[in-house]
Structure formats: structure tokens, C-alpha cells
Design a protein around this motif. Sequence first.
Motif, short mmCIF file in Angstrom:
data_model
loop_
_atom_site.label_atom_id
_atom_site.label_comp_id
_atom_site.label_asym_id
_atom_site.label_seq_id
_atom_site.Cartn_x
_atom_site.Cartn_y
_atom_site.Cartn_z
N LYS A 336 0.85 -1.18 0.00
CA LYS A 336 0.00 0.00 0.00
C LYS A 336 0.89 1.24 0.00
CE LYS A 336 -4.10 2.02 2.17
NZ LYS A 336 -5.14 1.84 3.20
N PRO A 375 -3.46 -0.04 -3.89
CA PRO A 375 -4.29 0.81 -3.02
C PRO A 375 -3.43 1.95 -2.50
CG PRO A 375 -3.76 -1.26 -1.93
CD PRO A 375 -3.29 -1.40 -3.33
N SER A 394 -7.13 3.57 -6.27
CA SER A 394 -6.18 2.62 -6.85
C SER A 394 -5.36 3.33 -7.91
CB SER A 394 -6.93 1.43 -7.47
OG SER A 394 -6.04 0.54 -8.10
#
Length: 443
Positions: A336, A375, A394
Motif C-alpha cells: 500500500k 491501493p 487505486s
Amino acid sequence: MSQIQDLLLQDTYKKHLQVGKQLKGKDSTCNGTDDLLSNVTIVKEGMSVVEFIQNKTDSLGPDNQDAFYVADLYDVVNKYHNFCKELSRVKPFYAVKCNSSKLVLQTLAILGTGFDCASKVEIDLVLSLGVPADDIVYANTCKQPSHIRHAAKNGVLKMTFDCESELLKVAENHPAAEMILRIVTNDTDSVSVLSKKFGACLPKCEGLLKLANILNLQVVGVSFHIGSKSKRPETFSWAIADARYVFDLGRKFGHAMRLLDIGGGFPGDDNFQPAFSEFTAVINKALDQYFPNKEEVEIIAEPGRYFVASAFTAALNIIGKKEDYFTDIDGKEQRKLSYYLNDGAFGTFRLDELRGKGVKLKPLKDYQHAQKHFPSILWGPCCTDHDIITEEVSLPELEIGDWIIFSNMGAYSLSVTSTFNGFHHPAVYYPLRKDKITITQKM
């Protein structure tokens, strides 16, 4: 398009272009709110907003990568003509609070709109453009007494009210005012529910109209606002029906009712649903039913975001990057990414509607063939965890120095920005394609 070309040749724009040419190559930083120009850039005919942003970012040096805006005045002009086509009986009075960029106001003034002002400063700003006082409605139901006196001094007559105390203030400070009674609406399907703060309930209207008589104040009309970003066009029909009731009530008590103000709430973002045409269909039908053409009633509206939301695009630079890992529902470790941008929730993203899941953004660099997206969280630059733009997006992997562009940023962004932590307001660039000149305005 010819109407737009003609607009850009008006004396107002010629004056700015002439000043801009004189400033070119000089230190032209704006030092006051009356100074419009800080830089002039020549652009090619037909250049799109994205192309302009690309050229602009390519030309910036390492010490000048601040966030900025690009405003498409052609979009504003097209919105004006579409408003007049769809609502031919309604004169727009632009809501200055939505976006008070001076070239936007000048464009709308040249086109012939009126203006909805909420304060002494907004009134002075509009009057400075040469707009006649009769084309201003002081649409704030709770006004400072000194501001009421200022409106009186400058010939601004039309102003709204919704309670006894406001009538008493106006009677003392502006007895010649033309009062417009604002009523509540059912705006529960709107993002901004204004009737919990503004408007009189229908049972109270009779008493207010009687008090206005006692105070020798003339009430000339009725206004309402269905709330910002409404999802229910039918609200306009209900509100117009209520306005008809109050209109007749006012005439019953001897007031020369001649003005209906249907407020704002019109969508301005690209692809907003319900579409603008769905609202106008409801409005036109209700106006024909409750305020037919044979009746001599002036009908105005207070659109804000409709004119400017889609006209402004923001460009933000990535100034920091961090990676974290999390375990997904299948037990796999996933990457992430957090990106830190040079504008955020304490700047031009202060309103909730400009942040979160619905924000419309894309990297300026072409990543359409990127094999993997991650993400990502987009943070602003301030020293607080509240400075977050979105954590539900995203994106392909980006790098420090990359640019992200945000669409539909013209409404309630620049007008509510702060300088928390010392981050200044972004510059605004105006590509004027006809004369191949771009004007930059500082806040």
C-alpha cells in the motif's frame, strides 16, 4: 464558438492583455486584491487544459513546483448559454461565494448575469466590475447592520430575510430596501442542508408579512434554496408551489409581489446525476403551473457551482512517498502506497465533497499501460492526520515529482482555502486561446 471569441475581445480582456504584455519579463507578483496579473504565457490555438498543464509542468524548475489551477473560461461561457437555453424565463444571479476569482466574475458580468452577494466585501467586488446595483441581490438572511447601511449607501435594494429581527434591522438601517422572504424547503436529499439554518416556515410567513407592513418595509418577492448538490429535482416543484402560496399571501397584505428567486442547487460537476436537464424540466413545468407567463413576475436564480465546478482543474505535485504492507482477506501480504501532495484538506480540498471516494483524479503522466495498481492514500502537506484527500484510490506506482490532476474543482475550493502551516493559495491560470495569452491570477 463565435460568441466565446467575441467575449474574449471585449474591452475588459483587451485591457488585461495589454497590461500582461507590459509585464512580460518583469517581476509581476500581485500585491493586492485589485491586481489581476502575475504572469503572461503564450499558448497555441486550441490547446486543451491537460495539454496546458503538461506544458506548464514541463517548464517549471525545481524551485517552482507549487500546486496550481487552470480555469477554462470557455466552459463558464458555455454553461451560461446552456442555462439561458434551458431556463429561458430565469435570469441567473451568480453566487459569488462559490468562486470569487475576478476573471470569472468579469466574464459573467460581460455576459449579463446578476450576482448573489453575501457580504459587504462581495458587494464591493461586484460593484467594482461596473455591475449596476439593481443586478445584485444581498442574499444573506442574517446581515451585519453596518453592511446593511453599506448596501443602502451603494443603492443595493434587494435583500432577503426570514425572521422578525432581520426586518427590524433593515427598517432601522435601510428603510427603502426591497425585501425578499426566504422560505424553508425540504432539502433532506441534498449534500448541504441549508433549511436547518435559513428560511421561514410557512406558518410564520403571515406574521412576517404583517410586521413588514407595520415597519413600512416593502416585500417584493419570495426566495428559497433546495440545498447544494441535491439528488431530487422534485424538490424544486414543491418549493415553487410553496412560494406561490406565500406570494399570494403577500399580495393579500398589500405587498407588491413581483419577484421569485428559485435559489441554487444546480449540479455543475461532470456526469453528476441527476443531470441539469432533469432539474430544468421540473422547474419549467412548475413555473408554468404556478407562475404562468401572463403574470408579470421576474424570476431569478442563484447558481454557483453550475457555472464554475467543471471549469477549474487543479494540478498537485507529489512531494513525498511512503510504502506500507497489509494482509488481505486471502492472507496474502499486499503493498500500500502513501503519497504526500502540496495541497490538501486545509487548502482547496477543505469541503468534504472535494475529498474521499468521489474525488475525480488521474496522474498527469500516461500510466494506462501500467501492469499493476496499488491501493493508495493521498495526503496533504500539513502537519496533521486530518489533512487527507482520499484513502480509497487505486493508482499505478507514482514517484516524487509526478503530478496528479483533479477535475471539477471550481466550486467552494479556492473560496474556502486557508493558509494553515504557511502553505499559500495556488495560482490560477486562464488560457485565452483566441488571443494566445494566458493570464495568471493570484488569490
